[in-house]
Design a protein around this motif. Structure first.
Motif, mmCIF file in Angstrom:
data_model
loop_
_atom_site.group_PDB
_atom_site.id
_atom_site.type_symbol
_atom_site.label_atom_id
_atom_site.label_comp_id
_atom_site.label_asym_id
_atom_site.label_seq_id
_atom_site.Cartn_x
_atom_site.Cartn_y
_atom_site.Cartn_z
ATOM 1 N N ILE A 67 40.241 32.601 42.566
ATOM 2 C CA ILE A 67 41.005 33.649 41.859
ATOM 3 C C ILE A 67 42.511 33.449 42.075
ATOM 4 O O ILE A 67 43.172 34.200 42.818
ATOM 5 N N SER A 127 49.140 39.867 52.452
ATOM 6 C CA SER A 127 48.254 39.827 51.286
ATOM 7 C C SER A 127 48.947 40.444 50.082
ATOM 8 O O SER A 127 50.034 41.045 50.219
ATOM 9 N N GLY A 128 48.273 40.351 48.939
ATOM 10 C CA GLY A 128 48.805 40.957 47.730
ATOM 11 C C GLY A 128 48.878 42.470 47.839
ATOM 12 O O GLY A 128 49.907 43.076 47.534
ATOM 13 N N ALA A 129 47.775 43.074 48.276
ATOM 14 C CA ALA A 129 47.749 44.534 48.344
ATOM 15 C C ALA A 129 48.828 45.047 49.293
ATOM 16 O O ALA A 129 49.505 46.043 49.006
ATOM 17 N N TYR A 185 45.120 45.730 37.887
ATOM 18 C CA TYR A 185 44.588 45.559 39.242
ATOM 19 C C TYR A 185 45.720 45.123 40.161
ATOM 20 O O TYR A 185 46.428 44.163 39.866
ATOM 21 N N HIS A 186 45.905 45.860 41.267
ATOM 22 C CA HIS A 186 46.983 45.531 42.198
ATOM 23 C C HIS A 186 46.488 45.426 43.631
ATOM 24 O O HIS A 186 47.297 45.292 44.541
ATOM 25 N N GLY A 187 45.187 45.516 43.849
ATOM 26 C CA GLY A 187 44.668 45.423 45.205
ATOM 27 C C GLY A 187 43.768 46.597 45.532
ATOM 28 O O GLY A 187 43.610 47.519 44.720
ATOM 29 N N GLU A 227 51.784 44.258 36.059
ATOM 30 C CA GLU A 227 51.572 42.799 36.142
ATOM 31 C C GLU A 227 52.359 42.126 35.023
ATOM 32 O O GLU A 227 52.465 42.693 33.928
ATOM 33 N N ASP A 260 54.268 42.673 39.419
ATOM 34 C CA ASP A 260 53.190 42.033 40.170
ATOM 35 C C ASP A 260 52.929 40.643 39.574
ATOM 36 O O ASP A 260 52.376 40.517 38.479
ATOM 37 N N ILE A 298 51.295 38.383 41.481
ATOM 38 C CA ILE A 298 50.375 37.881 42.502
ATOM 39 C C ILE A 298 49.431 36.839 41.898
ATOM 40 O O ILE A 298 49.127 35.829 42.527
ATOM 41 N N GLN A 299 49.031 37.080 40.659
ATOM 42 C CA GLN A 299 48.126 36.117 40.000
ATOM 43 C C GLN A 299 48.891 35.133 39.104
ATOM 44 O O GLN A 299 48.495 33.989 38.949
ATOM 45 N N LYS A 348 48.586 35.340 46.871
ATOM 46 C CA LYS A 348 47.633 34.327 46.369
ATOM 47 C C LYS A 348 48.150 32.900 46.512
ATOM 48 O O LYS A 348 48.173 32.361 47.609
HETATM 49 C C1 LIG Z 1 47.437 40.967 39.903
HETATM 50 C C2 LIG Z 1 46.933 41.189 41.297
HETATM 51 N N1 LIG Z 1 47.613 42.010 42.118
HETATM 52 C C3 LIG Z 1 47.207 42.238 43.375
HETATM 53 C C4 LIG Z 1 46.055 41.653 43.885
HETATM 54 C C5 LIG Z 1 45.619 41.939 45.293
HETATM 55 O O1 LIG Z 1 45.835 40.851 46.117
HETATM 56 P P1 LIG Z 1 45.010 40.731 47.500
HETATM 57 O O2 LIG Z 1 43.587 40.501 47.144
HETATM 58 O O3 LIG Z 1 45.670 39.574 48.194
HETATM 59 O O4 LIG Z 1 45.223 42.007 48.225
HETATM 60 C C6 LIG Z 1 45.312 40.809 43.063
HETATM 61 C C7 LIG Z 1 44.072 40.187 43.550
HETATM 62 O O5 LIG Z 1 43.216 39.761 42.821
HETATM 63 C C8 LIG Z 1 45.764 40.566 41.739
HETATM 64 O O6 LIG Z 1 45.081 39.767 40.898
#
Ligand SMILES: Cc1ncc(COP(=O)(O)O)c(C=O)c1O
Length: 398
Positions: A47, A107-109, A135-137, A186, A219, A221-222, A248
Motif C-alpha cells: 500500500i 507513521s501516517g496517522a 482516509y487519513h489513518g 488528500e 495528505d 502519505i500515499q 509510507k
Molecule cells: C492517504 C493516507 N493517509 C494516511 C494514512 C495512514 O497512514 P498509517 O497507516 O501510516 O498510519 C494512509 C494509510 O493507508 C493513507 O493512505
C-alpha cells in the motif's frame, strides 16, 4: 509442528475475517517470495510504501551503517542526531521555501494527528473540514476525519467540529468558512478508488483557506515520494499547502512519518504549553537513514521521469470488456469493475498466478494498481497479461 499460518491465526490479533494469508519469506525489487519459492509480482507496494522496490541495496547499506553508530538515543526534539537533521534538510530542499520545518514522527496517522494539533495552535480554532471517502489513518483524530461513517460509528464519541465536503467538487468549497482551523485533504484520493481534482479546484481551495485563516493540510502519505510522476503530487497543480503530510514511501521500507510546515507556524508547538507534540521514536535514526538513502536513490535514478510513459503502457494494455474505467495518475491506478464479488474473484485469480493486487478500503469494486516505481516494461506486460487472463476467466464463469 505448528505452521506459520496457524501461529498467525492463533497469536496475531486479527483485523479481518478474511486476511490474505500470503506467507512471504523474502523480498527483492518488485518481487516477493514464499517459503516454497512461490514468486509474487508486487502490484501494490505494501500500500504505497515500496516505491523504490523491496530491499533497495543502498537503503540496506545506509541502515547497516547507521546501526553500527547508534539506534534510539532520546525522545524526538532534544538531541542533535545527524540522520534526522540531514533528512529534514533534504526534504526542505525538495519543497517550496515556505515549507521549511519538518516534524518527524512514526507513521501516517501520527503525522495527521500532529498536523491537526498544529492547526489548533496556529488558528485558535478547532473545526476541521475533511472530505467524503477520505482516509487519513486509524487513530481517533485521524478516524474522526475519515469520510466513511461505517468505520467510525463503533468508536464514537470522536472529535467534535468535523464536517465533510465532496472531494473535487468546486461548489462544495464554499462550505468552508472562518470557523474552520483547517481543511485536511488528500492530494489524490486513494482509498476512495483513486480520485483526482482539477487545477481550478486546488486554486480555489487555496484561496478559500487563505481568505478564512484556515490551514490547508495536504495528505500526501500515499501520493508522495514520486508515485504520481512528481516528487509530490501537489506539484501537478501549482499550489502550496500550509502543512504537507508524508509517511509510507518516505521511509523506503522503514516506518516514519512527517508533517512539514513553515517554521513560524511550527514554533507554536514549543510554548504555552511546551512540548506540543511528543514522540519517543519519531524520526528513528534507522528510519531517517533509510529515508535519506531512498530519496538519494530516487533523485539519482530516472524513475520519476519514466512514470507517465509506464502509466500509459498500463492503460494501453489493460483493455477488456469487463473493465468499466481506469482512473488515476502515475502509479496510483484503479481498474473499475462491476462489483466486489467480480473484483475479488479476479484478484484471487491474479494472486494464484503470482501477481499481487487488491481492492480499496472505500471502493471494493475497483482493483488497485500501484507497483514499485522500479517495475520494468516487461514486468508491466507480464502483470497485465495475468490480469487480462483472470478477467477472461471470471467473465466467462460469471
Ligand atoms: C492517504 C493516507 N493517509 C494516511 C494514512 C495512514 O497512514 P498509517 O497507516 O501510516 O498510519 C494512509 C494509510 O493507508 C493513507 O493512505
Amino acid at each position: 509442528m505448528i505452521s506459520n499460518r496457524q501461529l498467525f491465526l492463533s497469536y496475531n490479533a486479527q483485523t479481518t475475517e478474511m486476511p490474505l494469508l500470503i506467507e512471504i519469506e523474502r523480498a527483492e525489487g518488485v518481487y516477493m517470495y514464499g517459503p516454497n519459492d512461490e514468486k509474487y509480482l508486487d502490484l501494490i507496494s505494501g500500500i504505497g510504501v515500496s516505491n523504490i522496490g523491496h530491499r533497495n541495496r543502498e537503503v540496506i547499506n545506509a541502515i547497516n551503517e547507521q546501526a553500527e553508530k547508534y539506534l534510539h538515543l532520546m525522545v524526538y526534539g532534544e538531541y542533535v542526531q545527524s540522520p534526522q537533521l540531514q533528512l529534514a534538510n533534504e526534504l526542505c530542499k525538495m519543497l517550496p521555501d515556505t515549507l521549511d520545518s519538518v516534524y518527524l514522527v512514526n507513521s501516517g496517522a501520527e503525522a495527521i494527528e500532529g498536523a491537526m494539533k498544529l492547526a489548533k495552535r496556529v488558528t485558535g480554532k478547532y473545526n476541521i473540514m475533511a472530505c467524503k471517502n477520505s482516509y487519513h489513518g486509524s487513530t481517533q483524530g485521524a478516524l474522526s476525519i475519515m469520510g466513511n461513517e461505517e468505520y467510525k460509528d463503533a468508536y464514537r464519541p470522536l472529535l467534535p467540529g468535523i464536517n465533510f465536503i465532496e472531494f473535487g467538487n468546486i461548489d462544495d468549497i464554499d462550505k468552508i468558512d472562518k470557523s474552520y482551523a483547517a481543511v485536511v485533504i488528500e492530494c489524490i484520493q486513494g482509498e476512495s478508488g483513486i480520485n483526482l481534482a482539477s487545477k481550478d479546484y486546488w486554486q480555489k481551495l487555496r484561496k478559500k483557506c487563505d481568505d478564512n485563516c484556515c490551514l490547508l493540510i495536504l495528505d500526501e502519505i500515499q501520493s508522495g515520494m514520486g508515485r504520481t510522476g512528481k516528487y509530490f503530487a501537489f506539484e501537478h497543480y501549482d499550489f502550496v499547502p500550509d502543512v504537507l503530510v508524508l509517511a509510507k514511501a518516505l521511509g523506503a521500507g522503514l516506518p516514519i512519518g512527517a508533517f512539514i510546515a513553515n517554521r513560524k507556524l511550527m514554533h507554536t508547538l514549543t510554548n504555552n504549553p511546551i512540548l506540543g507534540h511528543i514522540t519517543t521514536f519519531g524520526g528513528h535514526p534507522l528510519s531517517c537513514a533509510a529515508a535519506l538513502a531512498g530519496i538519494k536513490f530516487l533523485k539519482d535514478s530516472k524513475l520519476i521521469q519514466e512514470i507517465e510513459r509506464k502509466h500509459q503502457l498500463f492503460r494501453s494494455l489493460l483493455i477488456h470488456k469487463s473493465i468499466k474505467e481506469i482512473r488515476g495518475i502515475g502509479f496510483m491506478l484503479a481498474i473499475q469493475l462491476e462489483s466486489f464479488e467480480f473484483n475479488k474473484k479476479v484478484i484471487d485469480e491474479c494472486i494464484a498466478n503470482g501477481v499481487i493486487t487488491d481492492w480499496f478500503l472505500h471502493c471494493s469494486d475497483a482493483m488497485r494498481i500501484a507497483p514499485p516505481l522500479i517495475i520494468s516494461d516487461d514486468e508491466i506486460r507480464l502483470a497485465c497479461e495475468v490480469i487480462l487472463k483472470a478477467l477472461d476467466k471470471v467473465t466467462i464463469n460469471s
